[in-house]
Each structure stands twice: as C-alpha cells, then as structure tokens.
Design a protein around this motif. Structure first.
Motif, short mmCIF file in Angstrom:
data_model
loop_
_atom_site.label_atom_id
_atom_site.label_comp_id
_atom_site.label_asym_id
_atom_site.label_seq_id
_atom_site.Cartn_x
_atom_site.Cartn_y
_atom_site.Cartn_z
N ILE A 81 25.59 -73.00 1.49
CA ILE A 81 26.81 -72.33 1.95
C ILE A 81 26.50 -71.31 3.04
CG2 ILE A 81 28.63 -70.73 1.24
CD1 ILE A 81 28.68 -72.18 -1.46
N LEU A 82 25.45 -70.51 2.83
CA LEU A 82 25.09 -69.50 3.82
C LEU A 82 24.65 -70.14 5.14
CD1 LEU A 82 23.15 -66.94 1.59
CD2 LEU A 82 25.38 -66.61 2.65
N CYS A 167 21.01 -74.89 11.37
CA CYS A 167 21.64 -74.39 10.13
C CYS A 167 22.33 -75.51 9.37
CB CYS A 167 22.65 -73.29 10.47
SG CYS A 167 21.92 -71.72 10.99
N TRP A 168 23.05 -76.38 10.09
CA TRP A 168 23.73 -77.49 9.42
C TRP A 168 22.73 -78.52 8.89
CZ3 TRP A 168 27.26 -77.13 14.18
CH2 TRP A 168 28.29 -76.22 13.92
N ALA A 169 21.60 -78.69 9.59
CA ALA A 169 20.56 -79.59 9.09
C ALA A 169 19.97 -79.06 7.79
CB ALA A 169 19.48 -79.77 10.15
N VAL A 170 19.73 -77.75 7.74
CA VAL A 170 19.24 -77.12 6.51
C VAL A 170 20.29 -77.28 5.41
CG1 VAL A 170 18.63 -74.92 5.43
CG2 VAL A 170 17.73 -75.50 7.70
N ASP A 171 21.55 -77.05 5.75
CA ASP A 171 22.66 -77.20 4.80
C ASP A 171 22.66 -78.61 4.21
OD1 ASP A 171 25.10 -77.44 3.51
OD2 ASP A 171 26.30 -77.34 5.32
N CYS A 188 34.63 -78.17 -2.49
CA CYS A 188 35.63 -77.11 -2.63
C CYS A 188 35.00 -75.74 -2.46
CB CYS A 188 36.30 -77.22 -4.00
SG CYS A 188 37.46 -75.89 -4.37
N LEU A 189 33.88 -75.49 -3.12
CA LEU A 189 33.21 -74.19 -3.03
C LEU A 189 32.72 -73.92 -1.61
CD1 LEU A 189 31.17 -74.26 -6.36
CD2 LEU A 189 33.19 -72.88 -5.85
#
Length: 351
Positions: A81-82, A167-171, A188-189
């Motif tokens: 999320i972060l 960041c999105w790759a880590v996500d 949802c979260l």
C-alpha cells in the motif's frame, strides 16, 4: 498455459486500459492528483459495497468462510500500500509537472520490466527463455505504441516517473506475497488507502472538488478500472506469479488505444499495428509455455479459496456441506510429484 488460466490478468488489463480514455475525458474538470484520488476511492468504496453484499448473501455460511488477513501478511500488505498507493502516485504526479505526456507514456512501460526483474532476481521466480522473450515483445509493443519522435527527454521529472514505476513494481511483488488472501478485500484496502492519501494530498495543494456528476463518474470508472481490475490482478498473481501477470497486464495500453479509437474515431497508424502484433506475439509466447519437472512441496499452512484437487487432500475439523470452492486455514503435507505448473501459491520453489 491455457487461456482460462491467463484470463484474470488479461481481463484486469482490459478494464484498466478502458479506464484510461474514460479518465482522460474527465481531466479537464478535475486536477490530475484529485482525479487519481477519486478513482482509487471509487475502487475502495465500490469493493467495500460488494464485500458487504457478499457478507449478507453468505450470512449463514460456515465460520471458516469469514474473510480476514493473517497477522503475518500485514507487513507485506502495508508495504504494498505504501509503495503502490502512496509513494507511486505522488512521484508520478510530481514528475508530470515537468515531463510531457509522450515521455511519461513511454516511461510508464518501465513498470512491467521492473516488476519482472524484481520477481526474477529478488524473489527467484522461475522464467525460461520463452517467457523472457514474451515479456520483451510486450514491452517493445508498449514502447512503440506510446512513441513520438523526440519525445523521450530524461530529466528530474522523468526520473521521478521511473521512481513511480519502481514503487509499483515493488507493490506488485509484495502483493504477490499476500495474494492467497481474499482478492476483493485486498483490492478494497489498497483502494481506500490510496484514495484517501491522494485526495488529501490534492486538497492540501489547493485542488477543488468537482461537480457531483464528475465526481460520481470518476468513482464509477475507478470501481471498474482500478477496483475490479486490481482484484483480478491479485487472482492473476495467485495463479501465475508476478512476472507473468505483469506481462499480461502490460497489454493494457493496447486495450486503451482500441477503446480510444471507438470514442474518438481515427485510422490506426502503421506503428499501432506493429505494436499490436508485438503484444500479440508476447501473449502467444506466454500462452504456449509448458513448465514441467519433478518438484517437492514443502510443508505449508495458509488460507485461500480452493477445491479438493491433488494439492488439497485434507480433512476438515468443522462441519462441511460439500460446497466448493471454499476457504479455510489448511495444512499441506510434503509432496513430490511431476505435472505442468506455474509459480502460483503452491509452486514457489527454486530450480
């Protein structure tokens, strides 16, 4: 790999790709950062409503079917999320201030590459030559699709956009660690967290709330293009692994362009057809993959929706009505066998 196995990731790409031209139609009425917040809030609140309806529908279900996230999985989910819901959008919006749209479109293709590299290098997800070539073809198609002569300009803004992709790759990779959990709940979260963060950040920078019609439209687009799409993406992570799901999801720009042609008709360029061909080649290379060898399953305890197949031969310590698929904590014994498989939640072994 069958098309049935790949369809969650491809459908996620279709929904997300469709959201791009629809969101573009709203950009003149709301600031980019606030629009991102409304899209994510639409996904979060929309999925929360779906979860509430599902809970009422299953009010007589077994207690074992109650959704929840194990305590051990929360650090992975919070990290996702972060990285993807807070840091990624903030870096993107900051980078867009000094980067033109064409350069940004090209740079966003880096996400798929970084997702695969992290999956292969850090998390040791298996990949053969065919999968690597398929990823290269899909990314090359994405680059060609967004290429404009003289568009790529490396600057501080461009580096910030690359940072957002990282960041999105880590996500994506962290979400894979929790993908055995309820996909709707995870999406949802993530939607609520990202939506609240981006909306508060936009309002703090002086953005004004749009009209009710525009706000509702943005949230409806977000529900389908970000919420349902993300839930399907999580299912893809569960059954395909990170790199393969990321590769399929990378065809989203192609779907976006096709839908844009429907909304704003024009004759596709030669570059579009070449890009479409490259992406189709990449998807075909992934679909024809057959990975098979003798492998050992280590003892494992986890929770996810399952049927009693060859990987789920367990008894129940609660009354069971025979309904499948069902969800409850279960234990996997050591097993050695050979069959075609992908790096799903049961096949994350080394080679």
């Amino acid at each position: 790999m069958s098309l049935r196995t790949a369809y969650p990731a491809l459908l996620a790409a279709l929904l997300f790709g469709a959201s791009t031209p629809l969101a573009k139609a709203l950009t003149g009425a709301v600031s980019p950062l606030l629009l991102a917040g409304l899209l994510y809030l639409g996904s979060g609140f929309g999925l929360a409503l779906v979860l509430a309806v599902r809970r009422l529908w299953r009010q007589h279900a077994s207690p074992s079917d109650e959704i929840g996230i194990p305590r051990a999985d929360w650090p992975w989910l919070l990290g996702a999320i972060l990285a993807g819901g807070v840091a990624g959008p903030a870096l993107l919006m900051t980078g867009l201030v000094t980067t033109n749209a064409a350069s940004a479109s090209l740079l966003l293709n880096v996400e798929g590459v970084l997702t695969a590299v992290i999956a292969w290098v850090v998390f040791k997800e298996n990949a053969d030559r065919q999968i690597v070539l398929g990823m290269i073809a899909i990314v090359a198609g994405g680059l060609l699709l967004s290429w404009q002569p003289g568009s790529l300009q490396m600057s501080v803004g461009a580096l910030l956009i690359v940072g957002a992709c990282l960041c999105w790759a880590v996500d994506n990779n962290l979400t894979r660690k929790v993908s055995s959990n309820d996909a709707l709940l995870l999406a949802c979260l993530k939607g609520l967290a990202a939506g609240l963060c981006n909306t508060m950040l936009a309002l703090g920078q002086g953005a004004s709330m749009p009209s009710l019609a525009v706000g509702a439209g943005a949230m409806m687009v977000g529900f389908a293009g970000y919420g349902v799409s993300l839930a399907l993406f999580v299912v893809g992570l569960r059954v395909l692994g990170t790199a393969r799901t990321g590769a399929y999801f990378s065809v989203a720009p192609l779907f976006g362009v096709l839908i844009a042609f429907v909304i704003w008709p024009e004759v596709p360029s030669v570059a579009f057809w070449i890009a479409a061909g490259l992406m189709a080649l990449g998807v075909w290379l992934h679909l024809r993959e057959r990975h098979e060898h003798e492998h050992m399953h280590e003892p494992l305890d986890h929770t996810h929706a399952h049927r009693h197949d060859e990987h789920h031969r367990h008894t129940h310590d609660f009354p069971w009505d025979g309904r499948e698929p069902h969800r409850h904590p279960h234990h996997h014994e050591v097993m050695v066998h050979k069959h075609p498989h992908y790096p799903d939640v049961h096949h994350r072994h080394s080679h």
